[in-house]
Enzyme design. Structure first.
Site, short mmCIF file in Angstrom:
data_model
loop_
_atom_site.label_atom_id
_atom_site.label_comp_id
_atom_site.label_asym_id
_atom_site.label_seq_id
_atom_site.Cartn_x
_atom_site.Cartn_y
_atom_site.Cartn_z
N TYR A 1 67.75 -72.92 -11.91
CA TYR A 1 67.65 -71.82 -10.71
C TYR A 1 67.78 -72.29 -9.42
O TYR A 1 68.42 -71.43 -8.74
CB TYR A 1 66.60 -70.83 -10.93
CG TYR A 1 66.04 -70.41 -12.25
CD1 TYR A 1 66.98 -70.57 -13.54
CD2 TYR A 1 65.11 -69.52 -12.56
CE1 TYR A 1 66.79 -69.66 -14.76
CE2 TYR A 1 64.72 -69.08 -13.90
CZ TYR A 1 65.45 -68.99 -14.83
OH TYR A 1 65.32 -68.65 -16.02
N HIS B 1 64.26 -75.64 -21.69
CA HIS B 1 65.33 -74.65 -21.41
C HIS B 1 65.96 -74.16 -22.61
O HIS B 1 66.22 -73.07 -22.91
CB HIS B 1 65.79 -74.72 -20.11
CG HIS B 1 66.05 -73.39 -19.31
ND1 HIS B 1 66.44 -73.31 -17.97
CD2 HIS B 1 66.46 -72.27 -19.77
CE1 HIS B 1 66.83 -72.22 -17.46
NE2 HIS B 1 66.80 -71.30 -18.80
#
Length: 271
Positions: A44, A102
């Site tokens: 992010y 992730h």
């Protein structure tokens, strides 16, 4: 004797696509409203800003459940450990509460035993309190649980919303004792325009977003909606108090159309 597993807070704040001052304001507002679960990721690019918000907050660190995720290009064991050390530095904390892989390694380029083992090593070293995975299929969950360190995994974070119920993976994880964390629970805003959700919302004097969140939560799934507006954050918190009838749950269940939003070219072959 079974290990006592950490129970994730029922709702958290997602920070995907939020950067700089936007994420600082979002996290600050959420914490002031009572959120105690903040979800970020290396990918992010906002860990430093999230850390700034945490540092500015009057909420004690031990009351905040902080999640970050290791990107798929950092799954070689030493790279994984180094990247989590960097995440910790960026976030300005001594540890994260939950570190997730992730995405599974594309085409198994890095053997799963290597990166699950390294993730557990991060837990043993105190970089993270708990470990988990994200975007893992049923077969990948079984493999992850079977390798050394896999017994410490506590969650699989997957896409879940009324248009992607993801039933097979949800049921399998819950059957294996893993909590499911549902990301994109509002289907990037699409739920707001849904006639079924609108009708149920009207009956509850609620919003379609609240109904979507209540439906996910009723399936014993942790929700992490993303929002920058304090009013929406408050509304999302209040959604946890909505109880849907069996008939309402069934009407929302019927909206499932396998509509996947997060589907990059390196994604696994979905169930």
């Amino acid at each position: 004797m079974a290990t006592q597993r950490t129970v994730l807070p029922r709702i958290g704040l997602g920070t995907f696509r939020l950067k700089d001052q936007d994420v600082i304001d979002s996290v600050t507002s959420a914490l002031s409203l009572g959120y105690r679960h903040i979800d970020t990721a290396q990918f992010y690019g906002n860990e430093r800003a999230v850390g700034e918000a945490l540092a500015q907050s009057h909420v004690p660190r031990e009351e905040i459940f902080l999640t970050t995720k290791v990107w798929w290009d950092q799954l070689q064991p030493q790279a994984l450990l180094d990247s989590l050390e960097e995440s910790r530095r960026q976030l300005g904390v001594d540890y994260v509460d939950l570190a997730l892989v992730h995405w599974p390694s594309p085409d198994d380029e890095v053997p799963m035993a290597d990166y699950i083992g390294a993730l557990n090593q991060a837990r043993e070293q105190g970089l993270t309190r708990d470990i988990g995975v994200s975007n893992f299929t049923v077969a990948q969950i079984d493999r992850a649980l079977s390798v050394p360190g896999g017994e410490h995994l506590i969650t699989n974070q997957i896409e879940v919303h009324p248009y992607l119920a993801n039933r097979k993976v949800v049921a399998h994880c819950q059957d294996k004792g893993l909590q499911v964390t549902g990301y994109m629970p509002l289907a990037v805003g699409k739920v707001m325009d849904d006639p079924v959700l609108q009708a149920i919302a009207e009956a509850h004097e609620a919003t379609p977003a609240q109904i979507a969140l209540a439906w996910v939560a009723a399936r014993d799934i942790v929700v992490i909606p993303s929002s920058t507006k304090p009013a929406h954050q408050q509304s999302n918190l209040e959604a946890m108090r909505i109880t849907l009838s069996a008939e309402e749950m069934a009407r929302i269940d019927a909206l499932d159309r396998g509509e996947r939003i997060a589907n990059p070219d390196f994604a696994p072959e979905w169930d």
